[in-house]
Design a protein around this motif. Structure first.
Motif, mmCIF file in Angstrom:
data_model
loop_
_atom_site.group_PDB
_atom_site.id
_atom_site.type_symbol
_atom_site.label_atom_id
_atom_site.label_comp_id
_atom_site.label_asym_id
_atom_site.label_seq_id
_atom_site.Cartn_x
_atom_site.Cartn_y
_atom_site.Cartn_z
ATOM 1 N N ASP A 203 171.093 26.719 -14.134
ATOM 2 C CA ASP A 203 170.752 26.156 -12.825
ATOM 3 C C ASP A 203 171.986 25.761 -12.013
ATOM 4 N N ASP A 204 173.081 25.347 -12.682
ATOM 5 C CA ASP A 204 174.285 25.015 -11.905
ATOM 6 C C ASP A 204 174.925 26.265 -11.309
ATOM 7 N N GLY B 198 152.274 19.883 -8.471
ATOM 8 C CA GLY B 198 153.225 19.594 -7.412
ATOM 9 C C GLY B 198 154.533 18.992 -7.891
ATOM 10 N N GLU B 199 154.822 19.160 -9.185
ATOM 11 C CA GLU B 199 156.084 18.659 -9.735
ATOM 12 C C GLU B 199 157.082 19.811 -9.845
ATOM 13 N N THR B 200 158.317 19.485 -10.138
ATOM 14 C CA THR B 200 159.286 20.532 -10.432
ATOM 15 C C THR B 200 159.747 20.360 -11.864
ATOM 16 N N VAL B 201 160.312 21.421 -12.400
ATOM 17 C CA VAL B 201 160.780 21.401 -13.789
ATOM 18 C C VAL B 201 162.249 21.004 -13.808
ATOM 19 N N PHE C 37 161.998 25.852 -12.010
ATOM 20 C CA PHE C 37 163.055 26.786 -12.397
ATOM 21 C C PHE C 37 162.999 27.020 -13.901
ATOM 22 N N LEU C 38 162.972 28.290 -14.291
ATOM 23 C CA LEU C 38 163.007 28.660 -15.705
ATOM 24 C C LEU C 38 164.179 29.591 -15.952
ATOM 25 N N ARG C 39 164.877 29.347 -17.035
ATOM 26 C CA ARG C 39 165.965 30.237 -17.427
ATOM 27 C C ARG C 39 165.386 31.340 -18.310
ATOM 28 N N ILE D 286 155.311 28.029 -6.834
ATOM 29 C CA ILE D 286 156.350 29.019 -7.134
ATOM 30 C C ILE D 286 157.138 28.610 -8.372
ATOM 31 N N ILE D 287 157.371 29.608 -9.231
ATOM 32 C CA ILE D 287 158.271 29.450 -10.366
ATOM 33 C C ILE D 287 159.396 30.457 -10.173
ATOM 34 N N ALA D 288 160.633 29.963 -10.127
ATOM 35 C CA ALA D 288 161.809 30.828 -9.998
ATOM 36 C C ALA D 288 162.421 31.008 -11.382
ATOM 37 N N VAL D 289 162.814 32.243 -11.695
ATOM 38 C CA VAL D 289 163.429 32.523 -12.989
ATOM 39 C C VAL D 289 164.788 33.174 -12.778
#
Length: 135
Positions: A96-97, A132-135, A112-114, A88-91
């Motif tokens: 992020d804060d 399996g990593e996160t950004v 997570f992408l802005r 999953i990629i959340a935009v």
């Protein structure tokens, strides 16, 4: 991968309640993964229904949506053994804060992408969630 048939083309679901943002995400996804079978959906509920019928190889979802938001959809997927492993990629247009303050922590294993998303940021995020990593 090279030599994939149409049947093995990656299935990518994109979820955003803003039609223009959804169109842009679809276009960028097709540019980054030309053989993808990409499907756009207007909200988290519609996406969960489609995911229940046929889980995607990748989900790209907006976070801030009316009603059933992106994090609620992600949590539902993570609680279901059939969809718990979907990358999953959340935009979001929020930092992020701000996302953390409004919706809570970004779920583990979710990139997570802005916004605005670019081909390069999407390509990098896709590589990381596949590993399996996160950004």
């Amino acid at each position: 991968a090279a030599g994939k048939t149409a049947d093995s083309a990656p299935r990518i679901y994109l979820v955003d309640d803003v039609p223009a943002d959804l169109e842009l995400l679809l276009a960028i996804t097709q540019f980054v993964v030309p053989n993808a079978r990409s499907t756009g959906m207007p909200n988290g509920f519609a996406a969960l229904m489609a995911i229940g019928r046929e889980p995607p190889d990748l989900l790209i979802t907006d976070i801030a949506m009316p009603g059933f938001n992106g994090f609620e959809m992600i949590r539902s997927m993570r609680e279901n053994s059939a969809t718990a492993q979907v990358p999953i990629i959340a935009v979001s247009s929020y930092h992020d804060d701000e996302v953390q303050r409004m919706f809570g922590d970004i779920p583990e294993g979710v990139a997570f992408l802005r916004k605005p998303v670019t081909p390069d940021t999407l390509r990098t995020a896709m590589a990381k969630v596949r590993q399996g990593e996160t950004v």
